[in-house]
Design an enzyme around this catalytic site. Structure first.
Site, short mmCIF file in Angstrom:
data_model
loop_
_atom_site.label_atom_id
_atom_site.label_comp_id
_atom_site.label_asym_id
_atom_site.label_seq_id
_atom_site.Cartn_x
_atom_site.Cartn_y
_atom_site.Cartn_z
N ASP A 37 1.02 -1.33 0.32
CA ASP A 37 -0.29 -0.15 -0.07
C ASP A 37 0.83 1.25 -0.04
O ASP A 37 2.06 1.55 0.17
CB ASP A 37 -0.47 0.52 1.29
CG ASP A 37 -2.23 1.01 1.33
OD1 ASP A 37 -2.73 1.45 -0.39
OD2 ASP A 37 -2.67 1.24 2.13
N ASN A 85 -10.47 -3.07 -5.93
CA ASN A 85 -9.32 -1.42 -6.84
C ASN A 85 -10.76 -2.18 -8.35
O ASN A 85 -9.94 -0.78 -8.83
CB ASN A 85 -8.18 -2.36 -6.38
CG ASN A 85 -7.61 -2.36 -5.78
OD1 ASN A 85 -6.17 -2.94 -5.29
ND2 ASN A 85 -7.21 -1.75 -4.94
C1 FPP Z 1 -1.72 0.53 -3.21
O1 FPP Z 1 -0.95 1.79 -3.09
C2 FPP Z 1 -1.26 -0.73 -4.67
C3 FPP Z 1 -2.34 -0.60 -5.53
C4 FPP Z 1 -3.95 -1.56 -5.59
C5 FPP Z 1 -1.97 -1.68 -6.68
C6 FPP Z 1 -0.86 -2.97 -6.39
C7 FPP Z 1 0.50 -2.77 -7.20
C8 FPP Z 1 1.68 -2.97 -8.00
C9 FPP Z 1 2.72 -2.40 -6.69
C10 FPP Z 1 2.75 -2.97 -8.53
C11 FPP Z 1 1.83 -4.25 -10.29
C12 FPP Z 1 2.06 -5.49 -9.24
C13 FPP Z 1 2.93 -6.87 -9.50
C14 FPP Z 1 2.40 -8.10 -8.90
C15 FPP Z 1 3.96 -6.15 -11.10
P1 FPP Z 1 -2.41 2.85 -3.45
O2 FPP Z 1 -2.64 3.17 -4.97
O3 FPP Z 1 -3.77 1.97 -2.97
O4 FPP Z 1 -1.68 3.57 -2.40
P2 FPP Z 1 -2.50 4.85 -1.59
O5 FPP Z 1 -3.10 4.35 -0.93
O6 FPP Z 1 -0.98 5.90 -1.35
O7 FPP Z 1 -3.32 5.44 -2.56
#
Ligand code: FPP
Length: 271
Positions: A37, A85
């Site tokens: 996250d 998501n």
């Molecule tokens: C949460 O951060 C993260 C995600 C919803 C996506 C995670 C994806 C990756 C790390 C990249 C692709 C993965 C692989 C396995 C190749 P957020 O967007 O919720 O952050 P925030 O809470 O700060 O808005």
């Protein structure tokens, strides 16, 4: 040398020492699960767009997968895209799916060379066809690998998992294959998407939020939780080592008592 400069062929002597220290210090969790996250906030703090955070997050994925493999972790599960998501803006969803396809295309060979088996949990039918195809090709290529299992939770949520397990169990009851009285913890565990994986020993959550966000709800019953304020794009192997030290300091009792207490005589026992 910083994490950016290190490649898999060039593990530094210092890093090797840190890993050996942890291996000798205590138990290395068999299964680590991670709620990655903070990509969006990481990007915002740099005046950048959210997808820049997701891109930087991929570099953390690579470093953590490599370090876990080197340490002898047997299962690593990454919460890459939750059921919830799908409610994000279309542009962000498609950018994330593209990133996933690109990462699978560029990293699968390396996973295979390192004997890492790729699997996934979640509702694969909802993934875009290209994404699903790349994922299934990578899963099939690496299916026989034995060093470590990297499980991507994609279009996954704990409640989705429990629903699909209940639905499959109900069908078996309807078909006369199972009696309602035979539904035990083990039966439910065996119908979850994670049936082939042990429960996570350690769940790591980055970005400081103290919640599970619908991740591995059944499976996390006795997992140790580790929360760090570090955003996922900054969570590299040295942060993992801190989490492992913290895990090694925990006493896991699984609802029982620790051995010395068990031997103590209770003053309440009447002889
Ligand atoms: C949460 O951060 C993260 C995600 C919803 C996506 C995670 C994806 C990756 C790390 C990249 C692709 C993965 C692989 C396995 C190749 P957020 O967007 O919720 O952050 P925030 O809470 O700060 O808005």
């Amino acid at each position: 040398m910083n994490t950016e400069e290190r490649t898999s062929q060039q593990q530094t002597a210092e890093d090797k020492k840190k890993q050996e220290f942890l291996q000798n210090r205590g138990e290395i969790p068999r299964h680590i699960a991670v709620i990655m996250d903070g990509n969006g906030r990481w990007a915002k703090s740099r005046g950048s767009v959210r997808i820049a955070g997701h891109k930087a997050g991929v570099d953390s994925v690579k470093d953590i997968v490599e370090a876990c493999g080197q340490l002898g972790v047997r299962h690593l599960t990454l919460y890459a895209f939750s059921t919830e998501n799908w409610g994000r803006p279309k542009g962000e969803i498609s950018a994330l799916m593209k990133l996933l396809v690109q990462s699978l295309r560029s990293e699968t060979r390396k996973l295979h060379e390192n004997e890492i088996k790729l699997t996934s949990i979640g509702d694969r039918d909802r993934l875009p066809p290209t994404c699903r195809r790349e994922l299934e090709e990578a899963i099939s290529l690496t299916a026989e690998n034995k060093t470590m299992e990297l499980c991507l939770a994609l279009s996954y949520s704990g409640r989705w998992d429990i629903c699909q397990a209940v639905s499959r169990i109900s069908q078996k009851v309807k078909d006369g294959e199972l009696c309602p009285e035979e539904i035990t913890n083990d039966v439910i565990t065996d119908h979850l998407a994670t049936a082939h994986i042990p429960d996570p020993d350690l769940i790591i959550r980055t970005s400081g939020e103290f919640r599970l966000s619908n991740f591995l709800l059944w499976q996390s019953a006795y997992s140790e939780l580790y929360v760090t304020k570090t955003y996922w794009p900054d969570f590299r192997r040295d942060e993992l080592y801190k989490a492992l030290e913290c895990f090694q300091n925990r006493e896991r009792r699984f609802g029982k008592v620790s051995p010395p207490l068990e031997l103590e005589e209770s003053p309440l026992v009447i002889r």
